[in-house]
Structures are given as C-alpha cells and as structure tokens.
Design a protein around this motif. Structure first.
Motif, PDB file in Angstrom:
ATOM      1  N   THR A 179       0.805  -1.229   0.000  1.00  0.00           N
ATOM      2  CA  THR A 179       0.000   0.000   0.000  1.00  0.00           C
ATOM      3  C   THR A 179       0.837   1.278   0.000  1.00  0.00           C
ATOM      4  O   THR A 179       0.340   2.338  -0.355  1.00  0.00           O
ATOM      5  N   CYS A 180       2.087   1.195   0.404  1.00  0.00           N
ATOM      6  CA  CYS A 180       2.917   2.405   0.475  1.00  0.00           C
ATOM      7  C   CYS A 180       3.177   2.948  -0.918  1.00  0.00           C
ATOM      8  O   CYS A 180       3.519   2.212  -1.837  1.00  0.00           O
ATOM      9  N   THR A 181       2.990   4.276  -1.066  1.00  0.00           N
ATOM     10  CA  THR A 181       3.202   4.894  -2.375  1.00  0.00           C
ATOM     11  C   THR A 181       4.413   5.823  -2.360  1.00  0.00           C
ATOM     12  O   THR A 181       4.598   6.627  -3.263  1.00  0.00           O
ATOM     13  N   TRP A 182       5.217   5.716  -1.289  1.00  0.00           N
ATOM     14  CA  TRP A 182       6.327   6.650  -1.071  1.00  0.00           C
ATOM     15  C   TRP A 182       5.919   8.112  -1.271  1.00  0.00           C
ATOM     16  O   TRP A 182       6.399   8.824  -2.153  1.00  0.00           O
ATOM     17  N   CYS A 183       5.010   8.545  -0.428  1.00  0.00           N
ATOM     18  CA  CYS A 183       4.654   9.961  -0.448  1.00  0.00           C
ATOM     19  C   CYS A 183       5.581  10.729   0.485  1.00  0.00           C
ATOM     20  O   CYS A 183       5.700  11.946   0.403  1.00  0.00           O
ATOM     21  N   GLY A 184       6.225  10.038   1.395  1.00  0.00           N
ATOM     22  CA  GLY A 184       7.197  10.676   2.277  1.00  0.00           C
ATOM     23  C   GLY A 184       6.617  11.335   3.510  1.00  0.00           C
ATOM     24  O   GLY A 184       7.359  11.860   4.340  1.00  0.00           O
ATOM     25  N   GLU A 185       5.296  11.316   3.650  1.00  0.00           N
ATOM     26  CA  GLU A 185       4.644  11.971   4.796  1.00  0.00           C
ATOM     27  C   GLU A 185       5.186  11.472   6.148  1.00  0.00           C
ATOM     28  O   GLU A 185       5.335  12.216   7.099  1.00  0.00           O
ATOM     29  N   CYS A 186       5.453  10.179   6.214  1.00  0.00           N
ATOM     30  CA  CYS A 186       5.828   9.582   7.492  1.00  0.00           C
ATOM     31  C   CYS A 186       7.225   9.998   7.943  1.00  0.00           C
ATOM     32  O   CYS A 186       7.509  10.052   9.135  1.00  0.00           O
ATOM     33  N   VAL A 187       8.089  10.299   6.962  1.00  0.00           N
ATOM     34  CA  VAL A 187       9.496  10.546   7.291  1.00  0.00           C
ATOM     35  C   VAL A 187       9.644  11.659   8.325  1.00  0.00           C
ATOM     36  O   VAL A 187      10.301  11.507   9.349  1.00  0.00           O
ATOM     37  N   ALA A 203       0.153   9.536  10.398  1.00  0.00           N
ATOM     38  CA  ALA A 203       0.657  10.423   9.353  1.00  0.00           C
ATOM     39  C   ALA A 203       0.461   9.824   7.964  1.00  0.00           C
ATOM     40  O   ALA A 203       0.437  10.545   6.972  1.00  0.00           O
ATOM     41  N   CYS A 204       0.328   8.528   7.886  1.00  0.00           N
ATOM     42  CA  CYS A 204       0.278   7.889   6.564  1.00  0.00           C
ATOM     43  C   CYS A 204      -1.120   7.960   5.961  1.00  0.00           C
ATOM     44  O   CYS A 204      -2.073   7.409   6.508  1.00  0.00           O
ATOM     45  N   PRO A 205      -1.239   8.641   4.814  1.00  0.00           N
ATOM     46  CA  PRO A 205      -2.557   8.769   4.197  1.00  0.00           C
ATOM     47  C   PRO A 205      -3.082   7.436   3.663  1.00  0.00           C
ATOM     48  O   PRO A 205      -4.277   7.268   3.452  1.00  0.00           O
ATOM     49  N   GLN A 206      -2.179   6.493   3.431  1.00  0.00           N
ATOM     50  CA  GLN A 206      -2.592   5.207   2.863  1.00  0.00           C
ATOM     51  C   GLN A 206      -2.916   4.163   3.933  1.00  0.00           C
ATOM     52  O   GLN A 206      -3.314   3.052   3.603  1.00  0.00           O
ATOM     53  N   GLY A 207      -2.652   4.489   5.183  1.00  0.00           N
ATOM     54  CA  GLY A 207      -2.830   3.473   6.225  1.00  0.00           C
ATOM     55  C   GLY A 207      -1.821   2.348   6.070  1.00  0.00           C
ATOM     56  O   GLY A 207      -2.089   1.198   6.430  1.00  0.00           O
TER      57      GLY A 207
END
Ligand code: SF4
Ligand code: SF4
Ligand code: SF4
Lengths: 578, 144
Positions: free
Chosen positions: A502-510, A545-549
């Motif tokens: 599910t991770c799309t590497w949006c970077g939000e979590c970093v 923080a992760c929009p994708q869960g």
C-alpha cells in the motif's frame, strides 16, 4: 486464514477480582468463542502451580496464543511472557488483560456491570490474541567503548569506573579545562577536602589509564547508529574526530542561577550569589574581609531562583536542594574565618536533609540567627550608608517586622539546566518541563533515557550535590557495563512496519518520526518507506501520518484495534441499551 | 448531522472507549482502580504505546460501531517518546474531529486530556463528566 488455538485464563486474584467480577460468568461467556480451546478460572494465575498448568495446556493442547486476564500488565506482563516462552511459545503470542486495576477494583460498587465490562475486556484480549504473530528481537553486537560528555566530577568519576571495568572511555569536555564546578571549590563538606584536590586526583589517575582519553574543546556534533553501536563525530579544537562507541553517558552539569538585575539588589556591590561568596571564602585567610574591609555582618537569603522565587518571567518551580546545605556550610566557614561575624539566615524552609542537618545545628550553635520569611512577602534589600538595610517579616514571630543592617547579602542561588540546544538536537534525549534531562522512570530507571544506550547523570538531570552526582554517574556506569559487557543487545520487536503493497512513497511519514527511523528503499520496481528496526522506538507517531494506512506498530495493528473495538461491543450494548 | 434514533433517557449508559498509553496514562488509570475511585464501568480502554499514534479512523470506527464517545488519555508532557506529544496528539485529534463532522457525527464525542501516571482523580473526573455530557448527547444512533 489459519485457525488459532487460544488458551484463556481468568484470575480470581484470591478475591481481588472475584469478589466483584463473576469470573465463572466471564469464562462461560467466552468459552464458546471460536478458536478458544481452553478457558479456565484460577485462584492465582501467577502461582507456580497455575503457571505450570498453563505450560501443560499449551504443550498438550498445542495452544498457539495465551490470554491471561488478571492484574495490570505493569505487574505480570513479563511473568506470563515467560510462561509462554517456557512452554515453547513465542512470548509475543501472549496478551494480558487488565481485570483488576481497570475493572474489579474500579467498579467495586457495581459488580454486575464490572462483570459485563470484564467480559468485554477479555473478548477484546482474545480478539487481539487472534491476530498476534511471533516476533523476534533483533540482536546487535555491542562495541566495548563508551563516550562520556562533560568532564566534571560526575564525568571524570564515571570514566575511571568504566576503565576499571575494562571498557575504553572517551571523555568530551566542551570547555578548555576539566573538573567542572568542583575544580573551583575549596573545602567541601563533610570530608573537608578541597574540591581542587579531588579533581586533581581524578585527573592524575585518568592520565595513568591507557583506556581513558580526555578531549577538551570537544563537542558532539553527530550521532548515528543505535544502542551498543553508535558512531559519533566530535569537533575537537576545530578538527573532526569520529569514534565508535556502545553507549553515551551525559554529565553536562548545571549553571548557577543568575539573579535578575535588581533582584534583592543584585548588581549592587556587596550582593553576592552563593557561588561568588564561596569564592570569597575560599580566597580569604585570617578573617573575612570584602574589598579590604572587615565584614561584620553577613545576611543570607534562601531559595533565590528556586521554588517559584525569581524576578524572571519563568521562575524555576523546583527546589535546588543543594543551596540550603551550601549556605550552611558557607556560614560555618565564615564563622571559622571570623568568629565574631554576625550571620542572619532568611529562609523559607530549611532542607538540610540527612547528614547536612549537622551543619544546620552547627551554624545555630555558633550563633547564626534564622528568620523565616513568607515566599509571598520576601525581604526588601536596599543600600544605605555603604551597607545594606534589609526589612523582613519574621513568620516565627507572628510577622514581626525586623530591620537588619548588613555588610554582605548572600543570595542562596539554585541550579539551572545548562543551555545545550545543539547537544540536545544530536542526542534527542527528552528534557522535562524544568529543562533538565529526563530519565525513563525516576525510581525504577533513574539513569536511562528513552534513547537506548544514552544515559544521564549528575546535575544535567536534576539539581543535586557532588556526592549525589557521583552516585548517579556510577549508576550510569553500571548500566553501561550491563549493556556492553554482555557483548550484544536485543531490541524490542514491537516497532513500526510499512506495508510495501500500500505504500506509495509519499514521504509523509518521514518527517513525523522523531527518531529519524524511516528511510526510502527500493521495492521491486517502486520506492517505498522502510522502518529502521534498530532506530524505531515503536511510538506510533508515524501511524496517523500515513494517508494510505500503510504503517502500523506491531502488537497494535490496525486490524487488532478494530477487532478489539468490535469485540468490546457485544453484551454491554444489550445491557446498557436495555 | 446525527439524526436521532439513538437513545437517551435515564437508563442510557453511554459507552466510552478510552485510548490509553502503556507507560503513562494506564498507570494513572490503574491508580484510580487501586484507590477504588469509581467511574462509569462503560468506560473501557485500549492501551497504545503513545497517544500520538491513534489513527483518526479508529475514532470514527469506534463511534460507528457502538461507542458513544471516545476519550484520549494522552501522555501530555510526560510522554517518554516525544517532547511535543501533546501538540501532536491534539493535531491528530483535530483531524479526527473533522472526520467525525464529515460523517455527521458531533465532534464533542471525542475528548482528549493529558492523564499522567498519578492522574487518578483527573481520570475519574473526566470519565464522570464525559459520561454526563454523553448522556445529554444521546447515542449517535444510525448516523455514519
Ligand atoms: S535547597 Fe533550600 S534554599 Fe535551595 S531551593 Fe531548596 S529550600 Fe530553597
Ligand atoms: S513508530 Fe515512532 S520511532 Fe518508529 S518509525 Fe514510527 S514514528 Fe518513528
Ligand atoms: S506515509 Fe505511508 S504511503 Fe507515505 S511513504 Fe510513509 S508509509 Fe508510504
């Protein structure tokens, strides 16, 4: 989905639970649940016999998850994880349900409702247990070297003790000389040795050790790696020095409270802080004089910069704990220099705990006068005819107003945390509201911090005297040795994990991770986030923080939380909605 | 908005889901129990490592699956992980309240307060007050 075989044990706690919760009803309510293979009540789940019964059940019935509904996990989580382990079950397949502190004891007034709640709690525990998976601790080889930051008495003493244990030590001191505050002290209580001499001995001894290296003009600039195996970069006199160490002990010390200008006339010649007065005493011989003139009267004002007393915007609320003792000691030294000197101590409370009480007795016997003032109505100090006039209301004499004429005013100034922002940014050790470094637990884990492998000691942690500082630094040495002598550390596996699908590497979590534990990696033909298992603390701050869960913390996964919520619904809905 | 259907009245006992934390607020909640400080038994907790790790979706899930209120027993300034835990948790809860609004649920159904390891009385008080408030609000009914 595989079928689980769960064993559930409901503890009476000898009546602590069963007097209010009907444990049999709880057992009956869950015994029929899918995947529950064993459901039993027990008088004392933690007794040897009950533990053995669980082990036998696990082995004979092939259980693959264990739920014990008993007291708070703070008491027995590790006991029952141990039971699981002894039965050959991964300890993370164990779930504890808090039926005592958070149920029977809290609801002694309504046993029926307590029983309902207990059923829901146990059902939630079973729901969570269904989704447990075996987890393995990560093992890291440790490096037998330590870094000590700060070469005051705590740091130096820690270095020698580490060296005694056969561990190499690097000491990084920010200033150009070692020894900290104690190196400036004259005679100290109770041994009457000079601070200078104590430090000189420690430095001489350190010089003889091959495994102790002291750097002055040295500051920590970078830290990477994790407990047992850190790489640190120091700046030593402008040159970079890179070291590999297994642990870090932080003994960066304190700064004395600097009164605001005008606070008790501070800034006027003749108003001294305790530090300044000690310096005056240490430099005096054959009588107490100030600027060449004999001193007839000294007046001490206590709690300056402590316990809410300050003219600054954010007063320190804590008691600095050493100042009462230090002022008493100064008083006794002043008396020795000039037996005729008059001494007035204006205090709020006297905190000469333990052996320091003798100093207090000594000061009184030698004629010092103690006057108690109200913190809300502090003494007024004004300059008059080359001396000072102090007006104070004596609380022990029904608030009688006293006028004291004095040559010197000594402010019993407290301790403040040393401003260390740059270091804090590197160490990432939390500081408390008071600004001092914060331990994990003041009583049970007093020198450990949430950053595994980074310890705190001395006055960097809280106001204390040198004896207490050294005691804490030796505690940090013991913890370091326990860590590094074993040769490896095991890290908690309850940490965050990214779902690569599910991770799309949006970077939000970093950016959300306070420990910089999230990195980018390649996964097949895409890029995804990955959690560095040795840096992650399992706090979960990255999860929302992760929009994708795509992020979850093991042991607290999305699936587990939702399953627990579902499980908690069952009977109480009926009962509460009638 | 929430469209009735939910129950109110004297025999209605609102159900409160408490998100607590293993190292801090659970200790305070435990202390309330050890001191036999009574609070509504319909308050039941799920412990997490840190209150800043609560997904807003879980709050919504709880309120659409039978709970009448969610109380976040946050770590506050005692959080062993994050010095800015309170701010972070507050931000996440703001998001959660927006999510509730989007689903026609009243944001007052979500409450947050710092509960430290010795906050037994505060916890008891919060539970009692929240219970009373939720009794007035009624249950969210079939909304969302
Ligand atoms: S040690 Fe004494 S002078 Fe210092 S803050 Fe505490 S009570 Fe006041
Ligand atoms: S759980 Fe905490 S430490 Fe681990 S990656 Fe997430 S935010 Fe970072
Ligand atoms: S926030 Fe979620 S989707 Fe974005 S990089 Fe992190 S794990 Fe992947």
């Amino acid at each position: 989905m595989s079928t689980r075989k769960i064993g559930v044990y409901i503890c009476y706690c000898g009546g602590n639970i069963s007097d209010y919760v009907n444990c049999e009803s709880v057992r009956d309510a869950i015994a029929g649940e899918e995947e529950v293979k064993v459901a039993k009540t027990t008088m004392f789940a933690c007794s040897d016999a009950a533990q053995q019964e669980m082990i036998d059940d696990i082995q004979q019935q092939g259980l693959d998850a264990l739920v014990v509904a008993s007291c708070s996990p703070t008491l027995h989580l590790f006991t029952f994880r141990g039971v699981a382990e002894r039965a050959g079950l991964n300890p993370y397949l164990y779930i504890q349900v808090n039926l005592r502190e958070q149920c029977s004891w809290a609801h002694t007034d309504v046993p029926d409702q307590a029983t309902e709640k207990a059923i829901n709690l146990v059902k939630a525990g079973i729901a969570k247990a269904r989704l447990t998976e075996p987890l393995i601790k990560t093992r890291i080889e440790t490096v037998p070297r330590a870094l000590v930051i700060g070469a005051g008495i705590s740091g130096l003493r820690a270095a020698l003790a580490l060296s005694d244990l056969g561990l190499s030590v690097f000491v990084a001191e920010k200033s150009d000389k070692v020894g900290g505050w104690v190196a400036e002290f004259g005679r100290m209580y109770p041994h009457d040795r000079r601070g200078q001499d104590l430090i000189a001995d420690l430095v001489r001894e350190a010089g003889l050790r091959e495994n102790v290296h002291i750097y002055t003009h040295a500051e920590l600039r970078e830290k990477s790696g994790s407990v047992g195996d850190f790489t640190v970069r120091l700046d030593v006199k402008g040159e970079p020095v890179t070291l590999s160490v297994g642990s870090i002990i932080t003994t960066t010390g304190f700064v004395p409270y600097e009164p605001a200008s005008g606070e008790y006339s501070y800034g006027t010649d003749g108003v001294l802080t305790l530090t300044e007065f000690k310096r005056l005493l240490d430099g005096s011989e054959g009588g107490l004089t100030y600027r060449g003139r004999p001193v007839d009267t000294v007046t001490y004002i206590y709690c300056v910069g402590s316990r809410g007393s300050s003219q600054k915007d954010t007063p320190n609320m804590y008691c600095s704990r050493y100042c009462c003792n230090a002022a008493m000691h100064a008083s006794s030294l002043a008396h020795e220099l000039s037996p005729a000197v008059h001494q007035f101590h204006l205090f709020r409370d006297i905190r000469t705990y333990g052996k320091y009480e003798l100093l207090y007795q000594d000061a009184r016997q030698k004629g010092a006068v103690f006057i108690r003032f109200d913190g809300e109505d502090p003494p007024q100090v004004e300059k008059s005819n080359g001396r000072f006039r102090i007006q104070v209301k004596d609380m022990l004499m029904a608030g009688e107003e006293l006028d004291i004429e004095t040559d010197l005013v000594v402010l019993a100034t407290g301790m403040e945390p040393r401003p260390n922002q740059a270091l804090n940014d590197v160490l990432k050790v939390p500081v408390g509201l008071d600004g001092f470094f914060k331990e994990i637990h003041p009583k049970l884990r007093p020198v450990e911090t949430v950053i595994d492998g980074v310890f705190i000691a001395g006055t960097a942690q809280a106001p204390r005297n040198s004896a207490e500082s050294v005691a804490s630094s030796l505690a940090a040495v013991a913890k370091t040795a326990a860590l590094l002598k074993k040769g490896y550390v095991e890290l908690e596996p309850l940490i965050a994990v990214v779902d690569p699908e599910t991770c799309t590497w949006c970077g939000e979590c970093v950016g959300s991770c306070p420990y910089s534990a999230i990195e980018k990696i390649s996964f097949g033909d895409k890029e995804i986030a990955e959690v560095n298992t040795s840096l992650c603390k399992g706090c979960g701050a990255c999860v929302p923080a992760c929009p994708q869960g795509a992020l979850g913390v093991k042991g607290y996964t999305d699936g587990q939380i939702r399953a627990m919520i579902d499980a908690m619904m069952i009977d109480m809905v009926e009962a509460s909605r009638g | 908005m929430e469209h009735g259907g939910g129950m109110a009245g004297d025999d209605f006992r609102p159900r409160i889901l408490v998100f607590s934390t293993v190292t801090i607020s659970d200790i305070g909640i435990d202390m309330a129990g050890s001191s036999h400080m009574h609070y509504p038994p319909t308050a039941i907790s799920i412990p997490l490592p840190c209150s800043s790790g609560i997904r807003p979706e879980w709050v919504l899930y709880a309120l659409t699956h039978g709970f009448d209120g969610v109380f976040v027993a946050a770590d506050g300034t005692d959080c062993p992980f994050l010095p800015d835990c309170t701010d972070r948790t507050a931000k996440v809860m703001e998001r959660a309240q927006n999510l509730l609004r989007e689903h026609g649920l009243k944001p007052e159904r979500l409450k947050m307060a710092a509960i430290c390891s010795v906050c037994a009385e505060a916890f008891q008080r919060h539970m009692k007050n929240f219970f009373t408030d939720l009794k007035k609000l009624g249950s969210p009914g079939k909304a969302g």
